[in-house]
Design a protein around this motif. Structure first.
Motif, short mmCIF file in Angstrom:
data_model
loop_
_atom_site.label_atom_id
_atom_site.label_comp_id
_atom_site.label_asym_id
_atom_site.label_seq_id
_atom_site.Cartn_x
_atom_site.Cartn_y
_atom_site.Cartn_z
N CYS A 97 0.79 -1.25 -0.04
CA CYS A 97 0.01 0.07 -0.01
C CYS A 97 0.90 1.38 0.01
O CYS A 97 0.28 2.64 -0.08
CB CYS A 97 -0.97 -0.03 1.21
SG CYS A 97 -0.31 0.07 2.74
N ARG A 98 2.05 1.13 0.10
CA ARG A 98 3.04 2.16 0.16
C ARG A 98 4.41 1.80 -0.47
O ARG A 98 4.30 0.84 -0.72
CB ARG A 98 3.22 2.88 1.46
CG ARG A 98 3.79 1.96 2.55
CD ARG A 98 3.72 2.63 3.87
NE ARG A 98 2.49 3.06 4.35
CZ ARG A 98 1.85 2.18 5.15
NH1 ARG A 98 1.90 0.94 5.20
NH2 ARG A 98 0.51 2.57 5.32
N GLY A 99 5.33 2.81 -0.65
CA GLY A 99 6.77 2.58 -1.01
C GLY A 99 6.81 2.25 -2.33
O GLY A 99 5.89 2.65 -3.34
N VAL A 100 7.94 1.38 -2.76
CA VAL A 100 8.10 1.14 -4.31
C VAL A 100 7.17 0.34 -5.03
O VAL A 100 6.84 0.64 -6.12
CB VAL A 100 9.60 0.48 -4.18
CG1 VAL A 100 9.44 -0.98 -3.54
CG2 VAL A 100 10.29 0.35 -5.67
N TYR A 101 6.45 -0.55 -4.34
CA TYR A 101 5.52 -1.42 -4.83
C TYR A 101 4.22 -0.42 -5.33
O TYR A 101 3.76 -0.80 -6.62
CB TYR A 101 5.04 -2.84 -4.10
CG TYR A 101 6.23 -3.47 -3.75
CD1 TYR A 101 6.67 -4.26 -4.71
CD2 TYR A 101 6.61 -3.70 -2.32
CE1 TYR A 101 7.94 -5.15 -4.48
CE2 TYR A 101 7.39 -4.85 -2.20
CZ TYR A 101 8.04 -5.42 -3.13
OH TYR A 101 9.10 -6.42 -2.86
N TRP A 102 3.86 0.17 -4.36
CA TRP A 102 2.76 0.96 -4.75
C TRP A 102 3.06 2.14 -5.89
O TRP A 102 2.36 2.52 -6.75
CB TRP A 102 2.29 1.90 -3.55
CG TRP A 102 0.97 2.61 -3.74
CD1 TRP A 102 0.63 3.98 -3.56
CD2 TRP A 102 -0.28 2.12 -4.23
NE1 TRP A 102 -0.61 4.55 -3.99
CE2 TRP A 102 -1.15 3.32 -4.50
CE3 TRP A 102 -0.90 0.72 -4.33
CZ2 TRP A 102 -2.37 2.82 -4.54
CZ3 TRP A 102 -2.02 0.59 -4.55
CH2 TRP A 102 -2.78 1.86 -4.53
N MET A 103 4.45 2.35 -5.84
CA MET A 103 4.87 3.38 -7.02
C MET A 103 4.79 2.78 -8.33
O MET A 103 4.39 3.35 -9.45
CB MET A 103 6.16 4.03 -6.85
CG MET A 103 6.83 5.04 -7.78
SD MET A 103 5.77 6.44 -7.89
CE MET A 103 6.13 7.47 -6.17
N ALA A 104 5.20 1.32 -8.33
CA ALA A 104 5.18 0.67 -9.51
C ALA A 104 3.73 0.49 -9.77
O ALA A 104 3.50 0.72 -11.23
CB ALA A 104 5.86 -0.81 -9.11
N TYR A 105 2.81 0.21 -8.89
CA TYR A 105 1.44 0.06 -9.61
C TYR A 105 0.92 1.52 -10.05
O TYR A 105 0.19 1.54 -11.06
CB TYR A 105 0.37 -0.26 -8.25
CG TYR A 105 -0.84 -0.01 -8.64
CD1 TYR A 105 -1.44 -1.08 -9.65
CD2 TYR A 105 -1.67 0.92 -8.15
CE1 TYR A 105 -2.83 -1.14 -9.83
CE2 TYR A 105 -3.12 1.08 -8.62
CZ TYR A 105 -3.59 0.17 -9.41
OH TYR A 105 -4.97 0.25 -9.97
N ARG A 106 1.21 2.54 -9.63
CA ARG A 106 0.73 3.79 -9.90
C ARG A 106 1.22 3.91 -11.36
O ARG A 106 0.33 4.54 -12.15
CB ARG A 106 1.19 4.83 -9.03
CG ARG A 106 0.29 4.87 -7.50
CD ARG A 106 1.02 6.25 -6.68
NE ARG A 106 0.87 7.33 -7.47
CZ ARG A 106 -0.41 7.96 -7.19
NH1 ARG A 106 -1.40 7.69 -6.54
NH2 ARG A 106 -0.50 9.44 -7.88
N THR A 107 2.35 3.68 -11.58
CA THR A 107 3.00 4.05 -12.92
C THR A 107 2.37 3.04 -13.99
O THR A 107 2.00 3.51 -15.07
CB THR A 107 4.50 3.64 -12.96
OG1 THR A 107 5.41 4.43 -11.97
CG2 THR A 107 5.15 3.80 -14.16
#
Length: 342
Positions: free
Chosen positions: A200-210
């Motif tokens: 829900c946060r961090g690099v994984y969430w940034m990857a999802y948003r991208t």
């Protein structure tokens, strides 16, 4: 759970089953040479009869007001009729009569987009900033009228800007399949990742948003790229949006396989969702090879092969398989006491 809701849940399973039976009959008729439908028309009919009823329960919120819920229930109930009348256009000679039947489906897609827009406005009144996952689910229906319009043009035989009938159908398929499969699955994946403390946060969430942003804007980029390529004759303007979609879906598939599939209890749901995510790897690699071949002039897949591999396989395995897996996953959550849209 009310009787009214029970009926909606039951119909949400009957409708795609009914549509799947019709589509299967059409495919059998095509294999027996009883009809001369081409591959693009087969994929488009799959979107009308199966993908649409599988996707609609995810898009329309059950927390909406009673009046809005009645309208969405009526639209979902009428969807098979609109699909039958619209699909009949492909069994008629190209011309005004076929376009008239296709316009029934075109009008239906406009109604879906209008209801989605109303729901989105209600969402804005309740909260200041909808999540990216909610935007993906809302955008799934907003793009549909473009597909309906291109379907009508193809059935009429009109070719705006010099586009051929083949391009008309290809664009109609794109605006049906990408919104109703990629955007819905992207939105659902985002909701699952947001409920996971690890993602829900961090690099994984940034990857999802991208990935989600790439899928969300891709239909617009494809439309602009097709038009620009047709006017200027530069093929790179056409292939660049496809590359963006491929990279976005590959990233989404990695996140889904790593974090969503393992948290799904139902084995059948796991199987369908894993098949859906894995299909993306193969079809997007094929798309990348095709784009590379076009750019370099080296050997590449033919258009017919791309339609069969990238088009039909994506629609059937990634789209139908993925949506069915998510329906089973949501049903599992609903039986555990959680609210279920389908």
């Amino acid at each position: 759970m009310s009787l009214h809701r029970n009926k909606r849940v039951r119909w949400s399973w009957i409708s795609p089953g009914f549509g799947g039976g019709i589509w299967g009959g059409i495919v059998c008729a095509r294999l027996l040479s009883w009809t001369q439908l081409n591959d693009l028309e087969i994929v488009l009919l799959l979107a009308l009869f199966v993908i649409t009823p599988l996707a609609l329960p995810f898009v329309f919120s059950q927390q909406a007001g009673p009046l809005f819920s009645k309208w969405t229930a009526l639209v979902v109930f009428l969807q098979p009729l609109a699909a039958i009348l619209g699909g009949a256009a492909f069994f008629l000679p190209t011309g005004p009569l076929a376009a008239t039947f296709a316009s029934v489906w075109g009008g239906f897609t406009g109604l879906l987009a209008l209801l989605s827009l109303v729901q989105f406005c209600q969402m804005l009144r309740k909260k200041h900033c909808p999540s990216l996952a909610e935007l993906c689910l809302a955008g799934a229906l907003l793009y549909l009228p473009a597909g309906g319009a291109w379907m009508m043009l193809a059935c009429w035989g009109l070719q705006p800007l010099g586009f051929g009938v083949h391009t008309d159908l290809l664009t109609a398929v794109h605006f049906h399949v990408i919104p109703l499969t990629a955007l819905v699955i992207t939105g659902l994946t985002g909701q699952a990742l947001h409920n996971n403390l690890v993602t829900c946060r961090g690099v994984y969430w940034m990857a999802y948003r991208t990935a989600a942003f790439g899928v969300l804007i891709n239909p617009l980029l494809v439309a602009a790229g097709l038009t620009a390529a047709q006017i200027t004759g530069l093929p790179d303007l056409d292939t660049t949006p496809a590359d963006l979609l491929a990279l976005s879906l590959l990233l989404l598939a990695l996140l889904g396989l790593r974090f969503v599939v393992p948290t799904t209890v139902s084995r059948f749901a796991q199987m369908f969702m894993a098949l859906s995510y894995l299909t993306v790897f193969f079809t997007m690699l094929v798309a990348g090879a095709y784009a590379l071949g076009v750019a370099t002039g080296a050997w590449t897949f033919t258009i017919a092969q791309m339609i069969a591999i990238h088009g039909l396989e994506n629609a059937l395995l990634f789209g139908c398989g993925g949506l069915l897996g998510w329906r089973l996953r949501t049903k599992q959550r609903s039986s555990g006491g959680e609210e279920c849209a389908c």
